[in-house]
Design a protein around this motif. Structure first.
Motif, PDB file in Angstrom:
ATOM      1  N   ILE A 171       0.904  -1.097   0.076  1.00 47.37           N
ATOM      2  CA  ILE A 171      -0.044   0.005   0.053  1.00 47.37           C
ATOM      3  C   ILE A 171       0.688   1.283   0.048  1.00 47.37           C
ATOM      4  CG2 ILE A 171      -1.750   1.381   1.448  1.00 47.37           C
ATOM      5  CD1 ILE A 171      -2.832  -1.382   2.138  1.00 47.37           C
ATOM      6  N   ALA A 172       2.026   1.224   0.742  1.00 40.53           N
ATOM      7  CA  ALA A 172       2.842   2.368   0.868  1.00 40.53           C
ATOM      8  C   ALA A 172       3.590   2.651  -0.601  1.00 40.53           C
ATOM      9  CB  ALA A 172       3.838   2.092   2.141  1.00 40.53           C
ATOM     10  N   ALA A 173       3.835   1.565  -1.094  1.00 38.72           N
ATOM     11  CA  ALA A 173       4.461   1.699  -2.385  1.00 38.72           C
ATOM     12  C   ALA A 173       3.554   2.287  -3.473  1.00 38.72           C
ATOM     13  CB  ALA A 173       5.006   0.460  -2.798  1.00 38.72           C
ATOM     14  N   LEU A 174       2.211   1.748  -3.530  1.00 39.88           N
ATOM     15  CA  LEU A 174       1.231   2.147  -4.380  1.00 39.88           C
ATOM     16  C   LEU A 174       0.668   3.709  -4.191  1.00 39.88           C
ATOM     17  CD1 LEU A 174      -1.393  -0.691  -4.660  1.00 39.88           C
ATOM     18  CD2 LEU A 174       0.059   0.069  -6.276  1.00 39.88           C
ATOM     19  N   VAL A 175       0.869   4.214  -2.984  1.00 39.80           N
ATOM     20  CA  VAL A 175       0.666   5.474  -2.724  1.00 39.80           C
ATOM     21  C   VAL A 175       1.562   6.548  -2.966  1.00 39.80           C
ATOM     22  CG1 VAL A 175       0.101   7.115  -0.582  1.00 39.80           C
ATOM     23  CG2 VAL A 175      -1.084   5.166  -0.767  1.00 39.80           C
ATOM     24  N   ALA A 176       2.931   6.008  -2.800  1.00 41.02           N
ATOM     25  CA  ALA A 176       4.003   6.750  -3.190  1.00 41.02           C
ATOM     26  C   ALA A 176       4.118   6.812  -4.640  1.00 41.02           C
ATOM     27  CB  ALA A 176       5.413   6.099  -2.928  1.00 41.02           C
ATOM     28  N   LEU A 177       3.967   5.651  -5.322  1.00 37.39           N
ATOM     29  CA  LEU A 177       3.822   5.982  -6.766  1.00 37.39           C
ATOM     30  C   LEU A 177       2.699   6.562  -7.530  1.00 37.39           C
ATOM     31  CD1 LEU A 177       5.311   5.144  -9.447  1.00 37.39           C
ATOM     32  CD2 LEU A 177       3.621   3.279  -9.544  1.00 37.39           C
ATOM     33  N   ALA A 178       1.500   6.869  -6.704  1.00 34.49           N
ATOM     34  CA  ALA A 178       0.390   7.493  -7.013  1.00 34.49           C
ATOM     35  C   ALA A 178       0.748   8.951  -6.859  1.00 34.49           C
ATOM     36  CB  ALA A 178      -1.010   7.360  -6.395  1.00 34.49           C
ATOM     37  N   GLY A 179       1.560   9.560  -5.798  1.00 33.20           N
ATOM     38  CA  GLY A 179       1.963  10.899  -5.626  1.00 33.20           C
ATOM     39  C   GLY A 179       2.624  11.216  -6.845  1.00 33.20           C
ATOM     40  N   ARG A 180       3.625  10.274  -7.471  1.00 33.19           N
ATOM     41  CA  ARG A 180       4.273  10.937  -8.387  1.00 33.19           C
ATOM     42  C   ARG A 180       3.684  10.857  -9.683  1.00 33.19           C
ATOM     43  NH1 ARG A 180       9.905  11.724  -7.858  1.00 33.19           N
ATOM     44  NH2 ARG A 180      10.560  10.844  -5.820  1.00 33.19           N
ATOM     45  N   ILE A 181       2.958  10.027 -10.266  1.00 35.20           N
ATOM     46  CA  ILE A 181       2.368   9.620 -11.674  1.00 35.20           C
ATOM     47  C   ILE A 181       0.673   9.874 -11.553  1.00 35.20           C
ATOM     48  CG2 ILE A 181       4.408   8.312 -12.471  1.00 35.20           C
ATOM     49  CD1 ILE A 181       2.418   5.921 -12.532  1.00 35.20           C
ATOM     50  N   GLY A 182       0.314   9.971 -10.532  1.00 37.45           N
ATOM     51  CA  GLY A 182      -1.258  10.123 -10.577  1.00 37.45           C
ATOM     52  C   GLY A 182      -1.794   8.712 -10.379  1.00 37.45           C
ATOM     53  N   GLY A 183      -3.091   8.761  -9.747  1.00 38.68           N
ATOM     54  CA  GLY A 183      -3.848   7.876  -9.238  1.00 38.68           C
ATOM     55  C   GLY A 183      -4.541   6.884 -10.265  1.00 38.68           C
ATOM     56  N   PHE A 184      -4.782   7.576 -11.276  1.00 39.15           N
ATOM     57  CA  PHE A 184      -5.353   6.807 -12.462  1.00 39.15           C
ATOM     58  C   PHE A 184      -4.530   5.889 -13.267  1.00 39.15           C
ATOM     59  CE2 PHE A 184      -6.955   6.243 -16.989  1.00 39.15           C
ATOM     60  CZ  PHE A 184      -7.919   5.476 -16.520  1.00 39.15           C
ATOM     61  N   ALA A 185      -3.282   6.562 -13.338  1.00 37.39           N
ATOM     62  CA  ALA A 185      -2.240   5.566 -13.830  1.00 37.39           C
ATOM     63  C   ALA A 185      -1.902   4.418 -12.943  1.00 37.39           C
ATOM     64  CB  ALA A 185      -0.951   6.546 -14.155  1.00 37.39           C
ATOM     65  N   VAL A 186      -1.692   4.506 -11.598  1.00 38.16           N
ATOM     66  CA  VAL A 186      -1.450   3.600 -10.623  1.00 38.16           C
ATOM     67  C   VAL A 186      -2.836   2.437 -10.876  1.00 38.16           C
ATOM     68  CG1 VAL A 186      -1.309   2.925  -8.589  1.00 38.16           C
ATOM     69  CG2 VAL A 186      -0.020   4.911  -9.434  1.00 38.16           C
ATOM     70  N   PHE A 187      -3.745   3.120 -10.982  1.00 39.14           N
ATOM     71  CA  PHE A 187      -4.924   1.997 -11.015  1.00 39.14           C
ATOM     72  C   PHE A 187      -4.980   1.388 -12.299  1.00 39.14           C
ATOM     73  CE2 PHE A 187      -9.587   1.436 -12.171  1.00 39.14           C
ATOM     74  CZ  PHE A 187      -9.769   0.502 -11.269  1.00 39.14           C
TER      75      PHE A 187
END
Length: 148
Positions: free
Chosen positions: A16-32
């Motif tokens: 979860i921490a890795a997903l949140v950190a990546l979402a902060g960098r490239i955006g939530g939709f891209a991570v989804f």
């Protein structure tokens, strides 16, 4: 052995921490979309690995006497990578990618011939011949004394 339950408890929080950190960098939709595409890739890998495992094993066994242990375990590595791709998260995707790398491990010797011949099967060497005579004795054993 005590560390395994602790790792199983920490793993979801690390994902979860890795997903949140990546979402902060490239955006939530891209991570989804990354999570959805990696899950679809894992599903596709698990569905299409049945015949591939048999073909891989057959080609590995036809290679010759020496075969890499990692190539023998390739179907298992492929299935485990597909399962890891199915799990949502970046750490599991990274582990799946590492499993799919074509690493060459230690060679193992395959025994392609039958069992090695014993000392009586080979040619006689240095006076291994014992000469003698024999005659066959067939005893009539009563039916009560026979082993069955």
């Amino acid at each position: 052995m005590r560390a395994l339950p602790l790792l199983l408890l920490i793993y979801p929080f690390a994902e979860i921490a890795a997903l949140v950190a990546l979402a902060g960098r490239i955006g939530g939709f891209a991570v989804f979309m990354l999570v959805i595409l990696s899950s679809l890739l894992g599903l596709w890998m698990l569905r299409n690995q049945k015949l591939g495992a048999l073909l891989t094993l057959g080609s590995v066994l036809r290679q010759g006497d020496k075969v890499s242990l990692y190539s023998l375990l390739w179907p298992l590595r492929y299935a485990l990578a597909g399962l890891l791709f199915l799990l949502p998260g970046l750490l599991s995707d990274l582990a799946a990618i590492l499993l799919l790398l074509p690493l060459k491990g230690p060679d193992i010797q395959l025994r392609t011939a039958g069992p090695s011949p014993g000392p009586a099967a080979g040619p006689a060497q240095n006076g291994d011949i014992i000469e003698g005579e024999y005659h066959r004795v067939d005893e009539d054993t009563p039916p009560g004394r026979r082993l069955q």
